[in-house]
Each structure stands twice: as structure tokens, then as C-alpha cells.
Scaffold this motif. Structure first.
Motif, PDB file in Angstrom:
ATOM      1  N   LEU A  21       0.731  -1.175   0.055  1.00 39.72           N
ATOM      2  CA  LEU A  21      -0.065  -0.057   0.119  1.00 39.72           C
ATOM      3  C   LEU A  21       0.761   1.280   0.062  1.00 39.72           C
ATOM      4  N   SER A  22       2.036   1.110  -0.371  1.00 42.73           N
ATOM      5  CA  SER A  22       3.068   2.028  -0.175  1.00 42.73           C
ATOM      6  C   SER A  22       2.941   2.809  -1.684  1.00 42.73           C
ATOM      7  N   CYS A  23       1.912   3.052  -2.145  1.00 44.05           N
ATOM      8  CA  CYS A  23       1.656   3.766  -3.506  1.00 44.05           C
ATOM      9  C   CYS A  23       2.204   5.069  -3.572  1.00 44.05           C
ATOM     10  N   ARG A  24       2.572   5.943  -4.382  1.00 41.81           N
ATOM     11  CA  ARG A  24       3.119   6.973  -4.704  1.00 41.81           C
ATOM     12  C   ARG A  24       2.023   8.088  -4.178  1.00 41.81           C
ATOM     13  N   TRP A  25       0.643   7.840  -4.508  1.00 40.90           N
ATOM     14  CA  TRP A  25      -0.256   8.911  -4.172  1.00 40.90           C
ATOM     15  C   TRP A  25      -0.445   9.103  -2.641  1.00 40.90           C
ATOM     16  N   MET A  26      -0.184   7.746  -1.871  1.00 33.71           N
ATOM     17  CA  MET A  26      -0.388   7.764  -0.469  1.00 33.71           C
ATOM     18  C   MET A  26       0.827   8.758   0.189  1.00 33.71           C
ATOM     19  N   GLU A  27       2.032   8.385  -0.492  1.00 32.74           N
ATOM     20  CA  GLU A  27       3.108   8.977   0.017  1.00 32.74           C
ATOM     21  C   GLU A  27       3.234  10.446  -0.196  1.00 32.74           C
ATOM     22  N   HIS A  28       2.621  10.745  -1.316  1.00 28.48           N
ATOM     23  CA  HIS A  28       2.930  12.246  -1.696  1.00 28.48           C
ATOM     24  C   HIS A  28       1.737  13.412  -1.657  1.00 28.48           C
ATOM     25  N   ALA A  71      -7.123  -5.321   7.813  1.00 26.36           N
ATOM     26  CA  ALA A  71      -6.129  -5.286   7.064  1.00 26.36           C
ATOM     27  C   ALA A  71      -5.892  -4.009   6.366  1.00 26.36           C
ATOM     28  N   ALA A  72      -4.788  -3.954   5.502  1.00 27.17           N
ATOM     29  CA  ALA A  72      -4.335  -2.362   5.323  1.00 27.17           C
ATOM     30  C   ALA A  72      -5.432  -2.237   4.119  1.00 27.17           C
ATOM     31  N   GLU A  73      -5.544  -3.141   2.868  1.00 35.77           N
ATOM     32  CA  GLU A  73      -6.525  -2.874   2.131  1.00 35.77           C
ATOM     33  C   GLU A  73      -7.811  -2.559   2.397  1.00 35.77           C
ATOM     34  N   ASP A  74      -8.424  -3.161   3.524  1.00 36.62           N
ATOM     35  CA  ASP A  74      -9.716  -3.018   4.071  1.00 36.62           C
ATOM     36  C   ASP A  74     -10.002  -1.639   4.815  1.00 36.62           C
ATOM     37  N   LYS A  75      -8.707  -1.060   5.140  1.00 37.92           N
ATOM     38  CA  LYS A  75      -8.620   0.137   5.821  1.00 37.92           C
ATOM     39  C   LYS A  75      -8.909   1.084   4.634  1.00 37.92           C
ATOM     40  N   LEU A  76      -8.000   0.989   3.620  1.00 38.84           N
ATOM     41  CA  LEU A  76      -8.515   2.154   2.552  1.00 38.84           C
ATOM     42  C   LEU A  76      -9.858   1.714   1.881  1.00 38.84           C
ATOM     43  N   VAL A  77     -10.520   0.549   1.831  1.00 39.22           N
ATOM     44  CA  VAL A  77     -11.659   0.621   1.174  1.00 39.22           C
ATOM     45  C   VAL A  77     -12.643   1.504   2.115  1.00 39.22           C
ATOM     46  N   PHE A  78     -12.645   1.240   3.535  1.00 46.78           N
ATOM     47  CA  PHE A  78     -13.554   1.940   4.505  1.00 46.78           C
ATOM     48  C   PHE A  78     -13.143   3.262   4.157  1.00 46.78           C
ATOM     49  N   THR A  79     -12.053   3.848   4.112  1.00 48.07           N
ATOM     50  CA  THR A  79     -11.853   5.180   4.323  1.00 48.07           C
ATOM     51  C   THR A  79     -12.354   5.889   2.767  1.00 48.07           C
ATOM     52  N   VAL A  80     -11.920   5.104   1.782  1.00 48.84           N
ATOM     53  CA  VAL A  80     -12.690   5.659   0.279  1.00 48.84           C
ATOM     54  C   VAL A  80     -14.213   5.689   0.443  1.00 48.84           C
ATOM     55  N   GLN A  81     -14.846   4.531   1.148  1.00 47.96           N
ATOM     56  CA  GLN A  81     -16.258   4.667   1.115  1.00 47.96           C
ATOM     57  C   GLN A  81     -16.623   5.964   2.079  1.00 47.96           C
ATOM     58  N   VAL A  82     -15.994   6.164   3.031  1.00 49.71           N
ATOM     59  CA  VAL A  82     -16.423   7.425   3.984  1.00 49.71           C
ATOM     60  C   VAL A  82     -16.304   8.626   3.004  1.00 49.71           C
ATOM     61  N   LEU A  83     -15.305   8.936   2.303  1.00 53.25           N
ATOM     62  CA  LEU A  83     -15.183  10.006   1.535  1.00 53.25           C
ATOM     63  C   LEU A  83     -16.008   9.964   0.303  1.00 53.25           C
ATOM     64  N   GLU A  84     -16.659   8.965  -0.302  1.00 51.13           N
ATOM     65  CA  GLU A  84     -17.446   8.978  -1.308  1.00 51.13           C
ATOM     66  C   GLU A  84     -18.921   9.266  -0.811  1.00 51.13           C
ATOM     67  N   GLU A  85     -19.197   8.640   0.347  1.00 52.71           N
ATOM     68  CA  GLU A  85     -20.477   8.913   0.891  1.00 52.71           C
ATOM     69  C   GLU A  85     -20.349  10.654   1.454  1.00 52.71           C
ATOM     70  N   MET A  86     -19.605  11.079   2.160  1.00 55.98           N
ATOM     71  CA  MET A  86     -19.329  12.512   2.575  1.00 55.98           C
ATOM     72  C   MET A  86     -19.481  13.230   1.047  1.00 55.98           C
ATOM     73  N   ALA A  87     -19.031  13.095  -0.126  1.00 54.09           N
ATOM     74  CA  ALA A  87     -19.105  13.806  -1.254  1.00 54.09           C
ATOM     75  C   ALA A  87     -20.398  13.803  -1.458  1.00 54.09           C
ATOM     76  N   ALA A  88     -21.199  12.574  -1.589  1.00 49.79           N
ATOM     77  CA  ALA A  88     -22.659  12.578  -1.719  1.00 49.79           C
ATOM     78  C   ALA A  88     -23.524  13.305  -1.024  1.00 49.79           C
ATOM     79  N   MET A  89     -23.042  13.319   0.236  1.00 49.16           N
ATOM     80  CA  MET A  89     -23.963  14.083   1.340  1.00 49.16           C
ATOM     81  C   MET A  89     -23.931  15.787   0.987  1.00 49.16           C
ATOM     82  N   PHE A  90     -22.745  15.945   0.500  1.00 49.82           N
ATOM     83  CA  PHE A  90     -22.884  17.444  -0.014  1.00 49.82           C
ATOM     84  C   PHE A  90     -23.227  17.925  -1.320  1.00 49.82           C
TER      85      PHE A  90
END
Length: 181
Positions: A21-28, A71-90
Motif C-alpha cells: 500500500l505504499s503507493c505514490r499517491w499515499m506517500e506524496h 487489513a491495510a487494504e480494508d482500511k483503504l476501502v473503508f476510508t474511500v467509502q467514507v469519502l465517497e459518502e461524504m461527497a454524496a452528502m454535500f
């Protein structure tokens, strides 16, 4: 010889799982986007003349605690869902809120970029099941907005909830940065 190969394979698998999960986007870019979204949502509060209505929201602390142990990937999936739901809310009718429209649009853009960036770090790129409890929580927030006629006060309640989500999501995703380095 066989035990050495097994040890080598085990070491490689541990290394690859830690660095997967050390992708460039996460790091930078992650922290930069996270800080910007928090700044924007706080700016919305400064531009607000709203008062908060009393409503039973029950922030999902338990879901974040569960996600933090996943697991790390599941943390990311959860975080992405939060952000997408938040965007939909606004995306809902926020015309009664006293926020500057440009600030809300910029906030939506940053949160959407953050969700897409984090999604690019998910190795499987498949559609993992969404967290149903988190989905129900956001539906409940949307229902509160509808019940209150998308009032300024109900939007301030939502804004405060989203600010807490941004902070918790940052902690969750940042734990991946410290564990992969």
C-alpha cells in the motif's frame, strides 16, 4: 535448504504485504489533500451563521475502531467509502447553509480527488462490499437533513459530523503510511 527457501518466501511475503500500500499517491498527496479538506470544512464553519440543531446522530466510533484493526487494504476501502459518502452528502441541497458556494465546490473537488487517489492504492481494484453499517449511518444523516428541510442548522450538524469523519479517516489512512515505512 528447504527451510531457507521457506524463510525467504515468508520474508518476501511479509515485505510485499507491508509495502503493497505504499503507493505514490499515499506517500506524496494524501496528507496534502487531507489537510486541504479539513481547512475547507473549517472555513465553512467560519463563514457559517448557523446554529446546530439537536438531533441524535451517533457518530460511528465503533466502525472506525473495527476498521483500524482490519487489513491495510480494508482500511483503504473503508476510508474511500467514507469519502465517497461524504461527497454524496454535500451534493444534496445545501442552499440554506450560509457557506460560500465556491468553498463547498472546492471541498467537494478535494474530497473526490482524495477518494480517487486512495482508490488507486487499493491493490485489488475490485469492488469490495461496502460497509453496510456505514452506509446506513450516512442514509440516516441524509434522512435528518430531509426531516429538517435541509435547514441551515441541520447542515451545520452535518458539517460537524463530516469534520469528525475527515479527522478519523486521516488517522486511519495515516496509520498505513507509518506501518509501510
Amino acid at each position: 535448504m528447504l527451510s531457507r527457501m521457506l524463510l525467504l518466501l515468508l520474508s518476501l511475503s511479509l515485505f510485499s504485504s507491508a509495502s503493497s500500500l505504499s503507493c505514490r499517491w499515499m506517500e506524496h498527496k494524501f496528507l496534502q489533500h487531507s489537510n486541504k479538506s479539513l481547512d475547507l470544512i473549517e472555513r465553512m464553519a467560519r463563514n457559517s451563521t448557523n446554529t446546530t440543531e439537536d438531533a441524535e446522530v451517533n457518530f460511528p466510533h465503533r466502525l472506525y475502531n473495527q476498521a483500524s484493526k482490519a487489513a491495510a487494504e480494508d482500511k483503504l476501502v473503508f476510508t474511500v467509502q467514507v469519502l465517497e459518502e461524504m461527497a454524496a452528502m454535500f451534493e444534496e441541497d445545501h442552499s440554506n447553509a450560509s457557506w460560500e458556494e465556491s468553498t463547498v465546490e472546492h471541498f467537494l473537488m478535494v474530497v473526490t480527488q482524495q477518494a480517487h487517489g486512495l482508490h488507486s492504492c487499493i491493490k485489488s481494484h475490485g469492488h469490495k462490499k461496502q460497509n453496510k453499517k456505514l452506509l446506513m449511518y450516512f442514509k440516516r444523516l441524509s434522512h435528518i437533513l430531509e426531516q429538517k428541510g435541509h435547514s441551515a442548522a441541520s447542515w451545520e450538524l452535518i458539517r460537524k459530523e463530516m469534520e469528525t469523519h475527515l479527522k478519523r479517516a486521516e488517522q486511519l489512512a495515516s496509520s498505513l503510511l507509518t506501518s509501510s515505512t
